[in-house]
Each structure stands twice: as structure tokens, then as C-alpha cells.
Design a protein around this motif. Sequence first.
Motif, mmCIF file in Angstrom:
data_model
loop_
_atom_site.group_PDB
_atom_site.id
_atom_site.type_symbol
_atom_site.label_atom_id
_atom_site.label_comp_id
_atom_site.label_asym_id
_atom_site.label_seq_id
_atom_site.Cartn_x
_atom_site.Cartn_y
_atom_site.Cartn_z
ATOM 1 N N MET A 1 0.804 -1.182 0.000
ATOM 2 C CA MET A 1 0.000 0.000 0.000
ATOM 3 C C MET A 1 0.857 1.259 0.000
ATOM 4 O O MET A 1 0.538 2.219 -0.682
ATOM 5 C CB MET A 1 -0.919 -0.024 1.221
ATOM 6 N N PHE A 2 1.949 1.251 0.746
ATOM 7 C CA PHE A 2 2.769 2.446 0.844
ATOM 8 C C PHE A 2 3.656 2.650 -0.379
ATOM 9 O O PHE A 2 4.399 3.615 -0.449
ATOM 10 C CB PHE A 2 3.593 2.427 2.136
ATOM 11 N N ARG A 3 3.565 1.759 -1.337
ATOM 12 C CA ARG A 3 4.284 1.948 -2.599
ATOM 13 C C ARG A 3 3.421 2.667 -3.630
ATOM 14 O O ARG A 3 3.894 3.001 -4.704
ATOM 15 C CB ARG A 3 4.718 0.592 -3.150
ATOM 16 N N CYS A 4 2.153 2.873 -3.297
ATOM 17 C CA CYS A 4 1.206 3.490 -4.230
ATOM 18 C C CYS A 4 0.885 4.916 -3.795
ATOM 19 O O CYS A 4 0.975 5.264 -2.623
ATOM 20 C CB CYS A 4 -0.082 2.680 -4.268
ATOM 21 N N ALA A 5 0.481 5.717 -4.796
ATOM 22 C CA ALA A 5 0.088 7.095 -4.511
ATOM 23 C C ALA A 5 -1.161 7.087 -3.641
ATOM 24 O O ALA A 5 -1.978 6.184 -3.747
ATOM 25 C CB ALA A 5 -0.181 7.818 -5.822
ATOM 26 N N PRO A 6 -1.337 8.012 -2.760
ATOM 27 C CA PRO A 6 -0.480 9.157 -2.434
ATOM 28 C C PRO A 6 0.541 8.837 -1.360
ATOM 29 O O PRO A 6 1.298 9.691 -0.936
ATOM 30 C CB PRO A 6 -1.483 10.195 -1.920
ATOM 31 N N PHE A 7 0.571 7.572 -0.912
ATOM 32 C CA PHE A 7 1.420 7.212 0.221
ATOM 33 C C PHE A 7 2.899 7.117 -0.121
ATOM 34 O O PHE A 7 3.740 7.084 0.766
ATOM 35 C CB PHE A 7 0.943 5.891 0.830
ATOM 36 N N ASN A 8 3.240 7.069 -1.384
ATOM 37 C CA ASN A 8 4.650 6.968 -1.760
ATOM 38 C C ASN A 8 5.263 8.324 -2.079
ATOM 39 O O ASN A 8 6.416 8.408 -2.481
ATOM 40 C CB ASN A 8 4.814 6.028 -2.961
ATOM 41 N N SER A 9 4.517 9.406 -1.869
ATOM 42 C CA SER A 9 5.037 10.738 -2.187
ATOM 43 C C SER A 9 5.888 11.275 -1.041
ATOM 44 O O SER A 9 5.732 10.890 0.125
ATOM 45 C CB SER A 9 3.884 11.704 -2.455
ATOM 46 N N SER A 10 6.770 12.183 -1.376
ATOM 47 C CA SER A 10 7.598 12.808 -0.340
ATOM 48 C C SER A 10 6.738 13.662 0.582
ATOM 49 O O SER A 10 7.030 13.779 1.776
ATOM 50 C CB SER A 10 8.711 13.642 -0.965
ATOM 51 N N THR A 11 5.658 14.227 0.064
ATOM 52 C CA THR A 11 4.757 15.029 0.895
ATOM 53 C C THR A 11 4.140 14.173 1.988
ATOM 54 O O THR A 11 4.098 14.573 3.158
ATOM 55 C CB THR A 11 3.639 15.660 0.029
ATOM 56 N N PHE A 12 3.671 12.987 1.629
ATOM 57 C CA PHE A 12 3.079 12.103 2.633
ATOM 58 C C PHE A 12 4.136 11.638 3.625
ATOM 59 O O PHE A 12 3.888 11.594 4.832
ATOM 60 C CB PHE A 12 2.416 10.889 1.983
ATOM 61 N N ARG A 13 5.308 11.298 3.147
ATOM 62 C CA ARG A 13 6.373 10.843 4.060
ATOM 63 C C ARG A 13 6.753 11.932 5.048
ATOM 64 O O ARG A 13 6.979 11.663 6.225
ATOM 65 C CB ARG A 13 7.582 10.379 3.256
ATOM 66 N N ASN A 14 6.814 13.181 4.578
ATOM 67 C CA ASN A 14 7.101 14.301 5.482
ATOM 68 C C ASN A 14 5.984 14.464 6.506
ATOM 69 O O ASN A 14 6.241 14.687 7.693
ATOM 70 C CB ASN A 14 7.289 15.595 4.702
ATOM 71 N N PHE A 15 4.740 14.359 6.029
ATOM 72 C CA PHE A 15 3.596 14.433 6.936
ATOM 73 C C PHE A 15 3.686 13.343 8.005
ATOM 74 O O PHE A 15 3.519 13.606 9.193
ATOM 75 C CB PHE A 15 2.289 14.301 6.147
ATOM 76 N N ALA A 16 3.927 12.116 7.580
ATOM 77 C CA ALA A 16 3.989 10.989 8.512
ATOM 78 C C ALA A 16 5.123 11.165 9.517
ATOM 79 O O ALA A 16 4.976 10.844 10.699
ATOM 80 C CB ALA A 16 4.156 9.682 7.739
ATOM 81 N N ALA A 17 6.245 11.695 9.051
ATOM 82 C CA ALA A 17 7.404 11.861 9.934
ATOM 83 C C ALA A 17 7.172 12.933 10.996
ATOM 84 O O ALA A 17 7.682 12.830 12.113
ATOM 85 C CB ALA A 17 8.637 12.213 9.111
ATOM 86 N N THR A 18 6.381 13.939 10.672
ATOM 87 C CA THR A 18 6.185 15.045 11.615
ATOM 88 C C THR A 18 4.866 14.977 12.367
ATOM 89 O O THR A 18 4.684 15.716 13.332
ATOM 90 C CB THR A 18 6.251 16.398 10.882
ATOM 91 N N SER A 19 3.969 14.103 11.967
ATOM 92 C CA SER A 19 2.625 14.112 12.556
ATOM 93 C C SER A 19 2.633 13.854 14.060
ATOM 94 O O SER A 19 1.908 14.514 14.804
ATOM 95 C CB SER A 19 1.717 13.121 11.846
ATOM 96 N N MET A 20 3.419 12.921 14.535
ATOM 97 C CA MET A 20 3.414 12.614 15.972
ATOM 98 C C MET A 20 3.948 13.777 16.797
ATOM 99 O O MET A 20 3.416 14.080 17.864
ATOM 100 C CB MET A 20 4.216 11.346 16.268
ATOM 101 N N SER A 21 4.973 14.457 16.307
ATOM 102 C CA SER A 21 5.482 15.595 17.068
ATOM 103 C C SER A 21 4.462 16.733 17.090
ATOM 104 O O SER A 21 4.322 17.425 18.100
ATOM 105 C CB SER A 21 6.825 16.073 16.518
ATOM 106 N N VAL A 22 3.715 16.909 16.006
ATOM 107 C CA VAL A 22 2.671 17.936 15.967
ATOM 108 C C VAL A 22 1.565 17.591 16.957
ATOM 109 O O VAL A 22 1.102 18.456 17.722
ATOM 110 C CB VAL A 22 2.108 18.097 14.534
ATOM 111 N N VAL A 23 1.152 16.334 16.973
ATOM 112 C CA VAL A 23 0.104 15.894 17.907
ATOM 113 C C VAL A 23 0.590 16.038 19.343
ATOM 114 O O VAL A 23 -0.140 16.539 20.213
ATOM 115 C CB VAL A 23 -0.333 14.443 17.609
#
Length: 72
Positions: A1-23
Motif C-alpha cells: 500500500m505504501f508503494r502506491c500514490a499518495p502514500f509513496n510521495s515525499s509530501t506524505f512521508r514528510n507528513f507521517a514523519a512530523t505528525s506525531m510531534s505535531v500531535v
Amino acid sequence: MFRCAPFNSSTFRNFAATSMSVVNQAEEDVRHALKNLPEHVAATFRGLATDMKMDQHSQCIDTEAQWDAVDS
């Protein structure tokens, strides 16, 4: 699943990497704000937050079960 759009985009990866710190920061901000409220109002908000967290946890468990079913 994470190899397909929109999950494979750099935008999503950046979101995922920062989401926990934002929460985590938002939760800390709320804890700080609750300290400045009257106790009965703060207790109400704490109860609401606890209910929401329990609902989110339940939804997470349901989602994981659905993914497990898909994997099977």
C-alpha cells in the motif's frame, strides 16, 4: 500500500514523519491551557479528551483488524 500514490510521495512521508510531534505539541499546549481554567471546566475538557482518545484507540484497533483481514 505504501508503494502506491499518495502514500509513496515525499509530501506524505514528510507528513507521517512530523505528525506525531505535531500531535504531541498540541496535547502539551492543551495541558498547559487546562491549568489556567477553573477546575470544573478543566475536568469537563479532560473527560472529553479521554473519551476522544478512547474512541481513536478503538478505531485504530478496528482499522488494524481490517488490514489484517485484507492481508489474509
